[in-house]
Design a protein around this motif. Structure first.
Motif, PDB file in Angstrom:
ATOM      1  N   ALA A 100      -0.493  -9.188   3.632  1.00  0.00           N
ATOM      2  CA  ALA A 100      -0.373 -10.579   3.201  1.00  0.00           C
ATOM      3  C   ALA A 100      -1.683 -10.965   2.530  1.00  0.00           C
ATOM      4  O   ALA A 100      -2.723 -11.003   3.183  1.00  0.00           O
ATOM      5  N   VAL A 101      -1.613 -11.229   1.219  1.00  0.00           N
ATOM      6  CA  VAL A 101      -2.808 -11.530   0.440  1.00  0.00           C
ATOM      7  C   VAL A 101      -2.713 -12.960  -0.089  1.00  0.00           C
ATOM      8  O   VAL A 101      -1.709 -13.341  -0.700  1.00  0.00           O
ATOM      9  N   LYS A 123       8.408  -3.273   8.915  1.00  0.00           N
ATOM     10  CA  LYS A 123       7.091  -2.963   9.498  1.00  0.00           C
ATOM     11  C   LYS A 123       6.229  -4.228   9.592  1.00  0.00           C
ATOM     12  O   LYS A 123       5.565  -4.454  10.593  1.00  0.00           O
ATOM     13  N   PHE A 124       6.246  -5.028   8.538  1.00  0.00           N
ATOM     14  CA  PHE A 124       5.452  -6.256   8.488  1.00  0.00           C
ATOM     15  C   PHE A 124       5.898  -7.231   9.583  1.00  0.00           C
ATOM     16  O   PHE A 124       5.067  -7.808  10.291  1.00  0.00           O
ATOM     17  N   LEU A 125       7.193  -7.404   9.748  1.00  0.00           N
ATOM     18  CA  LEU A 125       7.740  -8.367  10.703  1.00  0.00           C
ATOM     19  C   LEU A 125       7.477  -7.986  12.153  1.00  0.00           C
ATOM     20  O   LEU A 125       7.395  -8.851  13.014  1.00  0.00           O
ATOM     21  N   ILE A 179      -7.418  -7.751  -3.412  1.00  0.00           N
ATOM     22  CA  ILE A 179      -6.936  -7.833  -2.026  1.00  0.00           C
ATOM     23  C   ILE A 179      -8.034  -8.310  -1.073  1.00  0.00           C
ATOM     24  O   ILE A 179      -8.055  -7.961   0.081  1.00  0.00           O
ATOM     25  N   SER A 180      -8.925  -9.152  -1.563  1.00  0.00           N
ATOM     26  CA  SER A 180     -10.038  -9.606  -0.727  1.00  0.00           C
ATOM     27  C   SER A 180      -9.615 -10.624   0.326  1.00  0.00           C
ATOM     28  O   SER A 180     -10.314 -10.812   1.315  1.00  0.00           O
ATOM     29  N   LYS A 181      -8.487 -11.287   0.132  1.00  0.00           N
ATOM     30  CA  LYS A 181      -8.078 -12.346   1.062  1.00  0.00           C
ATOM     31  C   LYS A 181      -6.862 -11.921   1.889  1.00  0.00           C
ATOM     32  O   LYS A 181      -5.862 -12.609   1.951  1.00  0.00           O
ATOM     33  N   VAL A 182      -6.947 -10.765   2.532  1.00  0.00           N
ATOM     34  CA  VAL A 182      -5.866 -10.267   3.383  1.00  0.00           C
ATOM     35  C   VAL A 182      -5.986 -10.912   4.759  1.00  0.00           C
ATOM     36  O   VAL A 182      -7.079 -11.054   5.287  1.00  0.00           O
ATOM     37  N   VAL A 183      -4.846 -11.319   5.323  1.00  0.00           N
ATOM     38  CA  VAL A 183      -4.854 -11.900   6.673  1.00  0.00           C
ATOM     39  C   VAL A 183      -3.955 -11.081   7.593  1.00  0.00           C
ATOM     40  O   VAL A 183      -3.017 -10.430   7.133  1.00  0.00           O
ATOM     41  N   ASN A 188       0.878  -1.171   0.000  1.00  0.00           N
ATOM     42  CA  ASN A 188       0.000   0.000   0.000  1.00  0.00           C
ATOM     43  C   ASN A 188       0.913   1.219   0.000  1.00  0.00           C
ATOM     44  O   ASN A 188       1.545   1.526   1.010  1.00  0.00           O
ATOM     45  N   LYS A 189       0.993   1.878  -1.151  1.00  0.00           N
ATOM     46  CA  LYS A 189       1.922   3.005  -1.291  1.00  0.00           C
ATOM     47  C   LYS A 189       1.519   4.199  -0.424  1.00  0.00           C
ATOM     48  O   LYS A 189       2.362   4.993  -0.034  1.00  0.00           O
ATOM     49  N   ASN A 190       0.228   4.314  -0.107  1.00  0.00           N
ATOM     50  CA  ASN A 190      -0.229   5.435   0.718  1.00  0.00           C
ATOM     51  C   ASN A 190       0.205   5.293   2.169  1.00  0.00           C
ATOM     52  O   ASN A 190       0.680   6.239   2.779  1.00  0.00           O
ATOM     53  N   THR A 191       0.040   4.088   2.721  1.00  0.00           N
ATOM     54  CA  THR A 191       0.398   3.868   4.127  1.00  0.00           C
ATOM     55  C   THR A 191       1.837   3.375   4.296  1.00  0.00           C
ATOM     56  O   THR A 191       2.318   3.270   5.408  1.00  0.00           O
ATOM     57  N   LYS A 192       2.484   3.046   3.177  1.00  0.00           N
ATOM     58  CA  LYS A 192       3.852   2.504   3.194  1.00  0.00           C
ATOM     59  C   LYS A 192       3.921   1.202   3.977  1.00  0.00           C
ATOM     60  O   LYS A 192       4.888   0.932   4.677  1.00  0.00           O
TER      61      LYS A 192
END
Length: 188
Positions: free
Chosen positions: A85-86, A143-145, A108-112, A77-81
């Motif tokens: 996980a899709v 950020k993800f980790l 992006i309907s299957k985001v967890v 997501n370039k807006n939120t940087k």
């Protein structure tokens, strides 16, 4: 050497890697990954979509889907940087996204939530033998980790990407394993 120097060095080395040698290295890395207990026992797998000179992950994705694993890939997501996980059901679920033509999920309907992932397989440009990781500079993986402390974090890399030490910042997240064409290093 600073981070920029490491990034330039590794990009140059990857760009000059012989294609036959790269395919052999990728096969070795893939084979070692598939034999790890972390991979065999995972149900929800988060894995990067390789581009350019990165260790190829397309066959790993296909094999994982064949085995019935749930496969999740990055969607930026370039807006939120931030990175989500899709879930995908096929490599065909991906489209090229400008400006770098990185493959990402069409929808992006299957985001967890990040903390529901069992195993994280990630790219990077340089790694230290103690698990430090130097990425491309966007901070997306760091950020993800931060939201998933339980899942093993396996980096796929060529031996020339692994150093005794690399420059790091306080916010840089470590990996728990590095798999190269020669070995599996368990860090933590």
């Amino acid at each position: 050497m600073d981070k920029k120097g490491y990034r330039e060095l590794i990009k140059q080395k990857r760009s000059t890697l012989d294609i036959i040698m790269k395919e052999e290295f990728d096969r070795n890395i893939r084979s070692m990954l598939l034999q790890t207990e972390e991979y065999k026992s995972c149900i929800d797998l988060f894995i990067y979509i390789s581009i350019g000179g990165e260790v190829d992950t397309h066959e790993i994705i296909n094999k994982s889907l064949e085995l019935g694993k749930k496969v999740f890939v990055p969607k930026v997501n370039k807006n939120t940087k931030e990175m989500n996980a899709v879930q995908i059901n096929s490599i065909k679920d991906l489209v090229e996204v400008p400006p770098f033509n990185i493959l990402e999920p069409k929808e992006i309907s299957k985001v967890v939530p990040e903390d529901s992932i069992d195993l994280i397989i990630m790219p990077g440009l340089a790694f230290s033998k103690s698990g430090d990781r130097l990425g491309y500079g966007g901070g997306y993986y760091d950020k993800f980790l931060k939201h998933n402390r339980k899942a093993p974090r396996i980096a796929l890399a060529y031996e020339f990407q692994i150093f005794d030490s690399i420059p790091i910042e306080v916010y840089d997240e470590k990996v728990t394993h590095i798999i190269s064409e020669r070995s599996i290093r368990t860090i933590i």
